[in-house]
Scaffold this motif. Structure first.
Motif, PDB file in Angstrom:
ATOM      1  N   LEU A  52       0.644  -1.068   0.111  1.00 60.79           N
ATOM      2  CA  LEU A  52       0.205  -0.003  -0.059  1.00 60.79           C
ATOM      3  C   LEU A  52       0.724   1.196  -0.016  1.00 60.79           C
ATOM      4  CD1 LEU A  52      -2.791  -0.975   2.509  1.00 60.79           C
ATOM      5  CD2 LEU A  52      -3.031  -0.749   0.238  1.00 60.79           C
ATOM      6  N   ASN A  53       2.085   1.039   0.419  1.00 59.98           N
ATOM      7  CA  ASN A  53       3.053   2.278   0.559  1.00 59.98           C
ATOM      8  C   ASN A  53       3.759   2.531  -0.679  1.00 59.98           C
ATOM      9  OD1 ASN A  53       2.299   3.042   2.980  1.00 59.98           O
ATOM     10  ND2 ASN A  53       3.904   1.619   4.078  1.00 59.98           N
ATOM     11  N   LEU A  54       3.617   1.790  -1.824  1.00 61.63           N
ATOM     12  CA  LEU A  54       4.254   1.758  -2.843  1.00 61.63           C
ATOM     13  C   LEU A  54       3.780   2.898  -3.725  1.00 61.63           C
ATOM     14  CD1 LEU A  54       4.463  -1.828  -4.356  1.00 61.63           C
ATOM     15  CD2 LEU A  54       6.455  -0.538  -3.332  1.00 61.63           C
ATOM     16  N   SER A  55       4.488   4.046  -4.046  1.00 59.91           N
ATOM     17  CA  SER A  55       4.220   5.071  -4.831  1.00 59.91           C
ATOM     18  C   SER A  55       3.689   4.746  -6.420  1.00 59.91           C
ATOM     19  CB  SER A  55       5.235   6.299  -4.791  1.00 59.91           C
ATOM     20  OG  SER A  55       6.083   5.525  -5.455  1.00 59.91           O
ATOM     21  N   CYS A  56       4.439   3.732  -6.901  1.00 57.23           N
ATOM     22  CA  CYS A  56       4.219   3.268  -8.027  1.00 57.23           C
ATOM     23  C   CYS A  56       3.979   1.885  -8.188  1.00 57.23           C
ATOM     24  CB  CYS A  56       4.958   3.981  -9.019  1.00 57.23           C
ATOM     25  SG  CYS A  56       4.537   3.400 -10.938  1.00 57.23           S
ATOM     26  N   ILE A  57       2.819   1.219  -8.477  1.00 61.73           N
ATOM     27  CA  ILE A  57       2.608  -0.143  -8.581  1.00 61.73           C
ATOM     28  C   ILE A  57       2.844  -0.791  -9.860  1.00 61.73           C
ATOM     29  CG2 ILE A  57       0.886  -2.259  -8.293  1.00 61.73           C
ATOM     30  CD1 ILE A  57      -0.508  -0.315  -6.267  1.00 61.73           C
ATOM     31  N   ASN A  58       3.752  -1.565 -10.190  1.00 60.69           N
ATOM     32  CA  ASN A  58       4.036  -2.258 -11.373  1.00 60.69           C
ATOM     33  C   ASN A  58       3.585  -3.674 -11.405  1.00 60.69           C
ATOM     34  OD1 ASN A  58       6.147  -3.677 -10.235  1.00 60.69           O
ATOM     35  ND2 ASN A  58       7.470  -2.083 -10.557  1.00 60.69           N
ATOM     36  N   ALA A  59       3.349  -4.241 -12.520  1.00 65.37           N
ATOM     37  CA  ALA A  59       3.119  -5.702 -12.655  1.00 65.37           C
ATOM     38  C   ALA A  59       3.568  -6.648 -12.017  1.00 65.37           C
ATOM     39  CB  ALA A  59       3.252  -6.044 -14.180  1.00 65.37           C
ATOM     40  N   THR A  60       5.208  -6.506 -11.801  1.00 62.00           N
ATOM     41  CA  THR A  60       5.872  -7.428 -10.902  1.00 62.00           C
ATOM     42  C   THR A  60       5.476  -7.361  -9.723  1.00 62.00           C
ATOM     43  OG1 THR A  60       7.813  -7.030 -12.673  1.00 62.00           O
ATOM     44  CG2 THR A  60       8.294  -8.109 -10.355  1.00 62.00           C
ATOM     45  N   ALA A  61       5.334  -6.074  -8.925  1.00 62.49           N
ATOM     46  CA  ALA A  61       4.911  -5.977  -7.549  1.00 62.49           C
ATOM     47  C   ALA A  61       3.579  -6.612  -7.355  1.00 62.49           C
ATOM     48  CB  ALA A  61       4.995  -4.583  -6.888  1.00 62.49           C
ATOM     49  N   LEU A  62       2.642  -6.222  -7.995  1.00 57.66           N
ATOM     50  CA  LEU A  62       1.301  -6.977  -8.308  1.00 57.66           C
ATOM     51  C   LEU A  62       1.333  -8.312  -8.129  1.00 57.66           C
ATOM     52  CD1 LEU A  62      -1.751  -6.311  -7.845  1.00 57.66           C
ATOM     53  CD2 LEU A  62      -1.735  -6.295 -10.398  1.00 57.66           C
ATOM     54  N   GLU A  63       1.972  -9.220  -9.095  1.00 57.94           N
ATOM     55  CA  GLU A  63       2.292 -10.294  -9.180  1.00 57.94           C
ATOM     56  C   GLU A  63       2.541 -11.026  -7.964  1.00 57.94           C
ATOM     57  OE1 GLU A  63       4.159 -11.373 -12.664  1.00 57.94           O
ATOM     58  OE2 GLU A  63       2.442 -10.537 -13.752  1.00 57.94           O
ATOM     59  N   ASP A  64       3.779 -10.288  -7.396  1.00 59.07           N
ATOM     60  CA  ASP A  64       4.511 -11.001  -6.092  1.00 59.07           C
ATOM     61  C   ASP A  64       3.468 -10.929  -4.855  1.00 59.07           C
ATOM     62  OD1 ASP A  64       6.737 -11.724  -4.701  1.00 59.07           O
ATOM     63  OD2 ASP A  64       6.451 -10.164  -3.700  1.00 59.07           O
ATOM     64  N   PHE A  65       2.871  -9.801  -5.124  1.00 58.64           N
ATOM     65  CA  PHE A  65       1.696  -9.740  -3.751  1.00 58.64           C
ATOM     66  C   PHE A  65       0.887 -10.573  -3.785  1.00 58.64           C
ATOM     67  CE2 PHE A  65      -1.943  -7.625  -2.330  1.00 58.64           C
ATOM     68  CZ  PHE A  65      -1.794  -7.497  -0.968  1.00 58.64           C
ATOM     69  N   LEU A  66      -0.017 -10.704  -5.176  1.00 55.85           N
ATOM     70  CA  LEU A  66      -1.012 -11.780  -5.196  1.00 55.85           C
ATOM     71  C   LEU A  66      -0.526 -13.220  -5.034  1.00 55.85           C
ATOM     72  CD1 LEU A  66      -2.919 -10.317  -8.403  1.00 55.85           C
ATOM     73  CD2 LEU A  66      -3.398 -10.202  -6.044  1.00 55.85           C
ATOM     74  N   GLU A  67       0.885 -13.561  -5.573  1.00 61.31           N
ATOM     75  CA  GLU A  67       1.289 -14.745  -5.267  1.00 61.31           C
ATOM     76  C   GLU A  67       1.545 -15.090  -3.912  1.00 61.31           C
ATOM     77  OE1 GLU A  67       5.359 -17.585  -6.371  1.00 61.31           O
ATOM     78  OE2 GLU A  67       4.934 -15.415  -7.131  1.00 61.31           O
ATOM     79  N   ARG A  68       2.040 -14.368  -2.959  1.00 53.89           N
ATOM     80  CA  ARG A  68       2.047 -14.632  -1.676  1.00 53.89           C
ATOM     81  C   ARG A  68       0.742 -14.604  -0.731  1.00 53.89           C
ATOM     82  NH1 ARG A  68       7.303 -10.952   0.210  1.00 53.89           N
ATOM     83  NH2 ARG A  68       6.529 -12.113   2.223  1.00 53.89           N
TER      84      ARG A  68
END
Length: 253
Positions: A52-68
């Motif tokens: 939630l603190n990420l200023s810019c959400i990219n595809a890699t960060a989103l995929e890592d978050f969803l995977e975990r």
């Protein structure tokens, strides 16, 4: 000591030993798995805060978050605020899990997180599944006369039916009682308690559970904030142990 009294005494001993086995198993599961679950929840909370603190959400960060998140959800740990307040490894939930193991239902909604929990599950099931069959067999043998021979004898003596006709009448009556007692009435109760379940959903859950299929798409007492959740889970355990399949062991004269 009469034979009947000795039989009741032995059956009572079996049931008491079985309940003790379930409680001991639940205590061990809770002691092993609850700290691991708390650690996973803490990590998941930190992960959510970082995301939630990420200023810019990219595809890699989103995929890592969803995977975990999805991996944690597989173990019954949710990232949602209202779901994080409950635990899958309190005493009532651990009892429920132990019961699903030894009755071979295995809904799959909660699974051991640690290697120690997985190893203990193997040992616990190796002893618990035969123990469950032994207790059920002892109960069936004790209930055979009052539920089978007695009613058939009454049909023959008072209604004047021959043995086969008496067995057929007994079977029909028993079928009606089983459907009402193990499916219809419990389904009405579940559909009233579980707000998101229709009567068909509840009936389906009863059938899947009592046939020990345990698909896991419907699991009771999983909604956060339910009143008397612990008592509710233990009550569901008792219903599953009273499997209707033991009721059909009867003679056809």
């Amino acid at each position: 000591m009469s034979t009947a009294f000795r039989s009741c005494f032995v059956l009572g001993g079996f049931v008491l030993a079985y309940i003790t086995y379930l409680i001991l198993g639940a205590l061990v599961f809770s002691a092993i798995e609850r700290p691991v679950e708390d650690n996973l929840k803490s990590n998941l909370t930190s992960l959510k805060a970082e995301f939630l603190n990420l200023s810019c959400i990219n595809a890699t960060a989103l995929e890592d978050f969803l995977e975990r998140v999805l991996k944690a959800n597989k173990y019954g740990v949710s990232v949602l605020e209202n779901a994080s307040l409950r635990t899958n490894w309190d005493l009532a939930s651990s009892l429920f899990f132990a019961n699903t193991m030894v009755t071979t239902v295995g809904y799959g909604h909660t699974t051991p997180l640690s290697d120690a929990g997985k190893a203990f599950s193997i040992v616990y099931a190796l002893i618990g599944v035969p123990f469950t069959m032994l207790v059920l067999t002892a109960c069936v043998q004790r209930l055979m006369h009052p539920l089978t021979y007695g009613p058939i004898s009454v049909c023959q003596q008072r209604a004047g039916l021959n043995p086969r006709a008496a067995s057929v009448v007994h079977f029909i009556v028993l079928m009606v009682l089983v459907v009402l007692g193990f499916f219809v009435i419990p389904a009405l109760v579940f559909s009233a308690i579980e707000e998101s379940w229709s009567f068909l959903d509840a009936f389906y859950f009863c059938f899947i559970s009592l046939c020990t299929i345990g698909l896991g798409d419907f699991v009771p007492a999983e909604k956060p904030g339910q009143r008397l959740r612990a008592l509710y889970k233990i009550s569901v355990m008792g219903k599953r142990l009273e499997s209707p399949r033991v009721s059909f062991q009867r003679p056809f004269g």
